[in-house]
Write a protein that holds these residues in place. Structure first.
Motif, PDB file in Angstrom:
ATOM      1  N   THR A 255       0.880  -1.165   0.000  1.00  0.00           N
ATOM      2  CA  THR A 255       0.000   0.000   0.000  1.00  0.00           C
ATOM      3  C   THR A 255       0.914   1.211   0.000  1.00  0.00           C
ATOM      4  OG1 THR A 255      -0.104   0.170   2.400  1.00  0.00           O
ATOM      5  CG2 THR A 255      -1.746  -1.245   1.353  1.00  0.00           C
ATOM      6  N   LYS A 256       0.335   2.387   0.133  1.00  0.00           N
ATOM      7  CA  LYS A 256       1.145   3.604   0.108  1.00  0.00           C
ATOM      8  C   LYS A 256       2.183   3.608   1.227  1.00  0.00           C
ATOM      9  CE  LYS A 256       0.629   8.601  -0.113  1.00  0.00           C
ATOM     10  NZ  LYS A 256      -0.306   9.710  -0.121  1.00  0.00           N
ATOM     11  N   TYR A 257       1.803   3.148   2.406  1.00  0.00           N
ATOM     12  CA  TYR A 257       2.700   3.202   3.567  1.00  0.00           C
ATOM     13  C   TYR A 257       3.235   1.851   4.016  1.00  0.00           C
ATOM     14  CZ  TYR A 257       0.932   7.939   4.086  1.00  0.00           C
ATOM     15  OH  TYR A 257       0.596   9.238   3.868  1.00  0.00           O
ATOM     16  N   TYR A 258       2.567   0.749   3.649  1.00  0.00           N
ATOM     17  CA  TYR A 258       2.911  -0.557   4.201  1.00  0.00           C
ATOM     18  C   TYR A 258       3.232  -1.565   3.108  1.00  0.00           C
ATOM     19  CZ  TYR A 258       0.895   1.360   8.435  1.00  0.00           C
ATOM     20  OH  TYR A 258       0.635   2.153   9.515  1.00  0.00           O
TER      21      TYR A 258
ATOM     22  N   SER B 172       6.849  -0.943   7.463  1.00  0.00           N
ATOM     23  CA  SER B 172       6.657   0.459   7.114  1.00  0.00           C
ATOM     24  C   SER B 172       8.032   1.103   7.159  1.00  0.00           C
ATOM     25  CB  SER B 172       5.723   1.127   8.112  1.00  0.00           C
ATOM     26  OG  SER B 172       5.617   2.494   7.834  1.00  0.00           O
TER      27      SER B 172
ATOM     28  N   SER C 293      -5.744  -1.846   7.056  1.00  0.00           N
ATOM     29  CA  SER C 293      -6.899  -0.980   6.791  1.00  0.00           C
ATOM     30  C   SER C 293      -7.260  -0.166   8.031  1.00  0.00           C
ATOM     31  CB  SER C 293      -8.070  -1.797   6.263  1.00  0.00           C
ATOM     32  OG  SER C 293      -9.064  -1.977   7.198  1.00  0.00           O
TER      33      SER C 293
ATOM     34  N   GLN D 168      -5.107   0.900  10.257  1.00  0.00           N
ATOM     35  CA  GLN D 168      -4.081   1.935  10.397  1.00  0.00           C
ATOM     36  C   GLN D 168      -4.381   3.108   9.466  1.00  0.00           C
ATOM     37  OE1 GLN D 168      -1.982   1.523  12.969  1.00  0.00           O
ATOM     38  NE2 GLN D 168      -3.216  -0.313  13.114  1.00  0.00           N
ATOM     39  N   SER D 169      -4.846   2.804   8.263  1.00  0.00           N
ATOM     40  CA  SER D 169      -5.105   3.890   7.321  1.00  0.00           C
ATOM     41  C   SER D 169      -6.306   4.724   7.774  1.00  0.00           C
ATOM     42  CB  SER D 169      -5.316   3.350   5.911  1.00  0.00           C
ATOM     43  OG  SER D 169      -6.408   2.486   5.862  1.00  0.00           O
ATOM     44  N   LYS D 170      -7.234   4.126   8.508  1.00  0.00           N
ATOM     45  CA  LYS D 170      -8.382   4.877   9.019  1.00  0.00           C
ATOM     46  C   LYS D 170      -7.995   5.782  10.184  1.00  0.00           C
ATOM     47  CE  LYS D 170     -11.919   1.783   7.457  1.00  0.00           C
ATOM     48  NZ  LYS D 170     -12.464   0.491   7.696  1.00  0.00           N
TER      49      LYS D 170
ATOM     50  N   ARG E 278      -2.932   7.625   9.300  1.00  0.00           N
ATOM     51  CA  ARG E 278      -1.486   7.495   9.054  1.00  0.00           C
ATOM     52  C   ARG E 278      -1.119   8.190   7.780  1.00  0.00           C
ATOM     53  NH1 ARG E 278       3.880   4.951   8.498  1.00  0.00           N
ATOM     54  NH2 ARG E 278       4.446   6.054   7.249  1.00  0.00           N
TER      55      ARG E 278
END
Length: 53
Positions: A7-10, A27, A46, A48-50, A53
């Motif tokens: 994902t963007k961060y992970y 990360s 999911s 973490q993104s909510k 982050r």
């Protein structure tokens, strides 16, 4: 270890060095969480993104 997805961060990688595979979440090239299944890893990322982050 094989990269399962990013994902963007992970980045989630599958670690097959155990009888049951573990999913390690990275990360910035640091391990931040270990999950027992791909579903658990996906849910953790999911959440973490909510959190914003």
């Amino acid at each position: 270890m094989k990269t399962v997805y990013r994902t963007k961060y992970y980045t989630v990688k599958r670690d097959d060095s155990y009888p049951t595979p573990k999913y390690r979440i990275y990360s910035d090239d640091k391990e931040v969480h270990t999950a027992k299944s791909q579903v658990e890893a996906t849910m953790w990322v999911s959440r973490q993104s909510k959190k914003g982050r």
